[in-house]
Motif scaffolding. Sequence first.
Motif, PDB file in Angstrom:
ATOM      1  N   ARG A 198       0.825  -1.203   0.000  1.00 50.66           N
ATOM      2  CA  ARG A 198       0.000   0.000   0.000  1.00 50.66           C
ATOM      3  C   ARG A 198       0.862   1.257   0.000  1.00 50.66           C
ATOM      4  O   ARG A 198       2.064   1.211   0.269  1.00 50.66           O
ATOM      5  CB  ARG A 198      -0.933  -0.005   1.212  1.00 50.66           C
ATOM      6  CG  ARG A 198      -1.780  -1.267   1.315  1.00 50.66           C
ATOM      7  CD  ARG A 198      -2.816  -1.151   2.404  1.00 50.66           C
ATOM      8  NE  ARG A 198      -3.485  -2.435   2.619  1.00 50.66           N
ATOM      9  CZ  ARG A 198      -4.538  -2.596   3.392  1.00 50.66           C
ATOM     10  NH1 ARG A 198      -5.055  -1.556   4.026  1.00 50.66           N
ATOM     11  NH2 ARG A 198      -5.090  -3.786   3.548  1.00 50.66           N
ATOM     12  N   ASP A 199       0.221   2.386  -0.303  1.00 46.82           N
ATOM     13  CA  ASP A 199       0.960   3.653  -0.383  1.00 46.82           C
ATOM     14  C   ASP A 199       1.647   3.999   0.926  1.00 46.82           C
ATOM     15  O   ASP A 199       2.716   4.616   0.935  1.00 46.82           O
ATOM     16  CB  ASP A 199       0.004   4.793  -0.776  1.00 46.82           C
ATOM     17  CG  ASP A 199      -0.521   4.633  -2.200  1.00 46.82           C
ATOM     18  OD1 ASP A 199       0.112   3.877  -2.970  1.00 46.82           O
ATOM     19  OD2 ASP A 199      -1.548   5.249  -2.527  1.00 46.82           O
ATOM     20  N   ASN A 200       1.030   3.595   2.065  1.00 44.65           N
ATOM     21  CA  ASN A 200       1.630   3.912   3.368  1.00 44.65           C
ATOM     22  C   ASN A 200       2.701   2.916   3.800  1.00 44.65           C
ATOM     23  O   ASN A 200       3.223   2.998   4.907  1.00 44.65           O
ATOM     24  CB  ASN A 200       0.546   3.979   4.442  1.00 44.65           C
ATOM     25  CG  ASN A 200      -0.198   2.662   4.628  1.00 44.65           C
ATOM     26  OD1 ASN A 200       0.140   1.650   3.998  1.00 44.65           O
ATOM     27  ND2 ASN A 200      -1.202   2.661   5.497  1.00 44.65           N
ATOM     28  N   ASN A 230       2.284  -0.411   4.156  1.00 44.62           N
ATOM     29  CA  ASN A 230       1.739  -1.661   4.685  1.00 44.62           C
ATOM     30  C   ASN A 230       1.789  -2.739   3.600  1.00 44.62           C
ATOM     31  O   ASN A 230       1.435  -2.492   2.446  1.00 44.62           O
ATOM     32  CB  ASN A 230       0.300  -1.472   5.159  1.00 44.62           C
ATOM     33  CG  ASN A 230       0.231  -0.668   6.444  1.00 44.62           C
ATOM     34  OD1 ASN A 230       1.253  -0.375   7.054  1.00 44.62           O
ATOM     35  ND2 ASN A 230      -0.968  -0.310   6.860  1.00 44.62           N
ATOM     36  N   GLU A 268       6.842   3.157  11.919  1.00 51.37           N
ATOM     37  CA  GLU A 268       6.071   4.388  12.034  1.00 51.37           C
ATOM     38  C   GLU A 268       5.259   4.456  13.326  1.00 51.37           C
ATOM     39  O   GLU A 268       4.337   5.265  13.442  1.00 51.37           O
ATOM     40  CB  GLU A 268       5.146   4.574  10.816  1.00 51.37           C
ATOM     41  CG  GLU A 268       5.897   4.627   9.495  1.00 51.37           C
ATOM     42  CD  GLU A 268       4.961   4.850   8.323  1.00 51.37           C
ATOM     43  OE1 GLU A 268       3.752   5.074   8.558  1.00 51.37           O
ATOM     44  OE2 GLU A 268       5.426   4.804   7.180  1.00 51.37           O
ATOM     45  N   ARG A 319      -0.800   0.561  15.105  1.00 50.03           N
ATOM     46  CA  ARG A 319      -1.792   0.749  14.057  1.00 50.03           C
ATOM     47  C   ARG A 319      -2.832  -0.364  14.039  1.00 50.03           C
ATOM     48  O   ARG A 319      -3.965  -0.169  13.619  1.00 50.03           O
ATOM     49  CB  ARG A 319      -1.103   0.832  12.686  1.00 50.03           C
ATOM     50  CG  ARG A 319      -0.333   2.127  12.460  1.00 50.03           C
ATOM     51  CD  ARG A 319       0.399   2.077  11.143  1.00 50.03           C
ATOM     52  NE  ARG A 319       1.432   1.053  11.148  1.00 50.03           N
ATOM     53  CZ  ARG A 319       2.149   0.722  10.078  1.00 50.03           C
ATOM     54  NH1 ARG A 319       1.900   1.301   8.930  1.00 50.03           N
ATOM     55  NH2 ARG A 319       3.089  -0.205  10.166  1.00 50.03           N
TER      56      ARG A 319
END
Length: 692
Positions: A93-95, A97, A272, A374
């Motif tokens: 994913r973009d973040n 993950n 993060e 998260r």
Amino acid sequence: MGSCIICGASVDGHICESHQEDVVFDFRGDDPHQLVSNRFYRGTVDGYADFGVFVDLAPGVTGLLHRSELDRRLESLPWEPGDTVYVRVKNVRDNGNVDLGWSIRQSDREFRGTLIQEGETSRLPEEEPEPEEKEAEEAEEAEEAEEVEEAEVVEEAEEAEEAEVVEEAEEAEEAEEAEEAEEAEEAETEAIEGERDRIEIGSLEDRTGESVRIEGEIVGVQQTGGPTVFEVRDETGVVDVAAFVEPGVRAYPAVELGDVVRIHGDVERRREEIQIETEALAVLDGEAAETVERRLANALSERARPDEIDALAEDSTVEALSMPLLDAAEAIRRAVFESRPIVVRHPATADGYVAGAAIERATLPLIREEHSKRDAVYHYFTRRPLEGSVYEMDDATNDVTRMLQDRDRHDEKLPLFLLVGTGSTVESADGIGLLDVYDAASVVIDAAVADPETRESVDTLVSPELADVDGTLSTGALVSSLAATVNTEVRSDLTHLPAVSYWEETPDAYVELAQEAGYDAERVTELREAIELEAYYQSYEEKRELITDLLFEDGGDLAAHVSEQFREKLETELSTAQANLKTENVDGTEFAVLDTDAYSHQYDFPPETLLLDSLHRRVRGDRSVTLGIGTDELYVRSTMDLSLREIADAADEIAPQADITTASVRDGKLEFLSGARDAVENAVIAAIADQA
């Protein structure tokens, strides 16, 4: 250019496109975006959560293997933290993950080759270098022989020098060990005596790189393949604290769940997320522990109890239930702040899903604020829909098994069980009794029916029936006001939910609320029908993301699409059922009887309860009863105020060989012995006619 190690085709690298999935990659990169989708990678188990397994693919690069990707139950996996596993990268994913998939191949030999991926390039595994020329090898051997001869000349001198160096090194090592022991003793003393100022966990986001001291309660312990990770709670939040001895070895083995501790360490970011790397940890006792416990208790009481009910609309029933609703809201908020998992049980109906989703919408933001991890929203909140409206022993056994596994395997606290639209009648007594044996806290909320005996079985009970309140609340409407009280910041997200939970006769106040939020009657109906259809399929799954899309994030297209399927399926079934109704009039009461075995699909939508509800609305009169009778179950729908238990008792006296019992008051369901079906139908009709 190179050649494919599988087929020999010319490629830019070592593997062609068609054979990407035939090799396993050993990832040596440091950025998850360097991973290639659909490739298989070797990884290491980092740890478990309720929803899957975390797998380290490289230092600092971790992916989630969700339980839905597994070919077996999560608890049956033989993996332990630190074990080598093989997974497929599905998506990055973009973040950052990483979503992982299951690999049926779990060893190198099951793949056709192995490659090492360094960054975005790959290479073959390292091989021992071979001599380039035989002559060079002979020359090298001659040179080595000469060096050996020279070495023998100086060996005695070197041995003497080495002995002197070893002696000096041993002396230096002893001095270093003594110094380290002194530093460790000073650190532990500092941890116990608290020479640094205490820092609140809620302020750690702004202290990355600083050395801090925190005090709090141990609310979780997880042993990974590397450090031991303690979850520590103070009055402002929860943070992970990593303590390392050596890979996979439990640090501070005497520290247990519930201990009050003082910790010194450095604030770092890992994946993060804020984490403290431990310098020293001390378990507090006596006055020091009492001070921390008192601070936590005072803060918890102040934060957990809302000042007042935040009702979504003016409703006399909600107002009359304000005290038990406040008790329920406090129990939910307290569970969040205590790092206690919350398990929501609700029927797999539109009303049940609306109620469960309302609580979910209110609670998840609180969990995110409280925990730095998260994945905390998956770890500390779960919805487990029920097929019916009774919390049966099968459901309770499943819940108790899971909670004991989590307690013993992950040192988790026992969860708070929130039973919504279920658990309020004596038919659920055995299931709730099993929870009570283990002192698992339970809150029951039901707007439809409740029995006085339930008061003694659960910690908190919210029901208009036990408060002598007359009202037309749905459970979804009641719980939506509870959810707004739990978290006032999501109130605007909830205002359309009560209207969605009613099939008919929606109170005007909730119709107006939905309209103000932009949901007209047609959209509300589409949402209700779509939720009811999706509730039926995979009924035991919470479908969190799908339900969120429908209820909170859909512009209308998804609900309209699913609603159309609902109407087609229901109308087909209703047409067949209505054409095959058997009707009769007994003492002025109109009976319509449907053989559900013969004229309804047993394993497809709609379920019998929805079919009979819809059929009864279509054919009912002033004094009418609709019965649906199957192999060993009978459902009652009536326009009159009937007591299902009295009907069951009277019918059982008429047909004692049938063993007629009440299975669910909320569902209007009776059970009987299948061999006495005809006698049961006659007995129930006679019992209802007599009661009517």
